[in-house]
Write a protein that holds these residues in place. Structure first.
Motif, mmCIF file in Angstrom:
data_model
loop_
_atom_site.group_PDB
_atom_site.id
_atom_site.type_symbol
_atom_site.label_atom_id
_atom_site.label_comp_id
_atom_site.label_asym_id
_atom_site.label_seq_id
_atom_site.Cartn_x
_atom_site.Cartn_y
_atom_site.Cartn_z
ATOM 1 N N SER A 164 0.835 -1.211 0.000
ATOM 2 C CA SER A 164 0.000 0.000 0.000
ATOM 3 C C SER A 164 0.864 1.252 0.000
ATOM 4 O O SER A 164 0.588 2.214 -0.736
ATOM 5 C CB SER A 164 -0.923 -0.002 1.222
ATOM 6 N N GLN A 165 1.909 1.254 0.824
ATOM 7 C CA GLN A 165 2.786 2.409 0.884
ATOM 8 C C GLN A 165 3.535 2.613 -0.434
ATOM 9 O O GLN A 165 3.682 3.746 -0.912
ATOM 10 C CB GLN A 165 3.784 2.243 2.030
ATOM 11 N N HIS A 168 1.101 3.831 -3.080
ATOM 12 C CA HIS A 168 0.583 5.156 -2.743
ATOM 13 C C HIS A 168 1.457 6.235 -3.384
ATOM 14 O O HIS A 168 0.956 7.298 -3.786
ATOM 15 C CB HIS A 168 0.547 5.333 -1.225
ATOM 16 N N HIS A 169 2.757 5.951 -3.487
ATOM 17 C CA HIS A 169 3.696 6.934 -4.037
ATOM 18 C C HIS A 169 4.079 6.642 -5.491
ATOM 19 O O HIS A 169 4.805 7.441 -6.103
ATOM 20 C CB HIS A 169 4.975 6.970 -3.189
#
Length: 213
Positions: A164-165, A168-169
């Motif tokens: 997810s992290q 996300h970017h």
């Protein structure tokens, strides 16, 4: 969905989310080359799930060598004549390394990654499949791969958070984030057709595809 627009498609997501089966369906639909991670070829993987601290580094390095070689071959190919679908994104490889390696091991891994990383084509589309930890665990149990049965809920939680992290970017390519829990792209033709329609209608660099349960 226009095949000529998507010459290089990457399907990504955590273990058990269905990225390999969807990659196979896309490749068949587009009559394209299929490039899959060969987890079964990694002699350290089963040992890693039983003893992560001892076998994390050789497991990670084997996958790095394997993926780098596959991407090197892809970079040398003609994507205009041979569209390709893969079930892994090499740029995401350090995600697992950071999750599983000690600081000293990760430093060594980063040096090897820097030397091995080939210049690869930028994906025309990345599809990131999401699912809850409970759904992933259920699928892992159902597919009955022996060494996967030792995977813990805690490890899945850390893994899904890392994904997810990372995404996300992520902005290197157009990205479609798909909640896969209420779709069956393998067995339900209508679900796969809905996905194709969503891709054909993409206008932005990041879009979401979901269906309420």
């Amino acid at each position: 969905m226009a095949p000529e627009k998507y010459r290089f498609i990457v399907i990504e997501g955590a273990i058990g989310v269905g990225k390999t089966t969807l990659a196979k369906r896309f490749a068949a639909h587009l009559h394209s080359r299929l490039l899959l991670e060969d987890a079964a070829a990694n002699p350290f993987l089963a040992k890693f799930y039983h003893d992560p601290e001892r076998y994390a580094l050789p497991t990670q390095l084997f996958f790095l060598f394997q993926r780098a070689e596959q991407m090197r071959e892809l970079a040398q190919s003609d994507l205009f004549h041979h569209a390709t679908v893969t079930d892994f994104l090499l740029d995401k490889d350090p995600l697992f390394a950071r999750l599983n390696l000690s600081d000293d091991e990760f430093k060594l891994y980063r040096e090897m990654y820097r030397h091995l990383q080939p210049q690869t084509p930028k994906p025309d589309l990345v599809i990131y499949l999401q699912a809850s930890e409970n759904a992933l665990m259920e699928r892992i149990v159902q597919r009955r791969i022996d060494y996967e049965q030792t995977i813990t809920q805690s490890y899945l939680s850390r893994l899904t958070d890392s994904y997810s992290q990372y995404f996300h970017h992520y902005d290197a390519s157009p990205l479609l984030i798909v909640n896969s829990e209420n779709f069956n792209f393998t067995e339900q033709t209508k679900d796969f057709e809905l996905l194709l329609e969503k891709i054909a209608g993409m206008r932005g660099g990041r879009e979401f595809f979901n269906r309420a349960g």
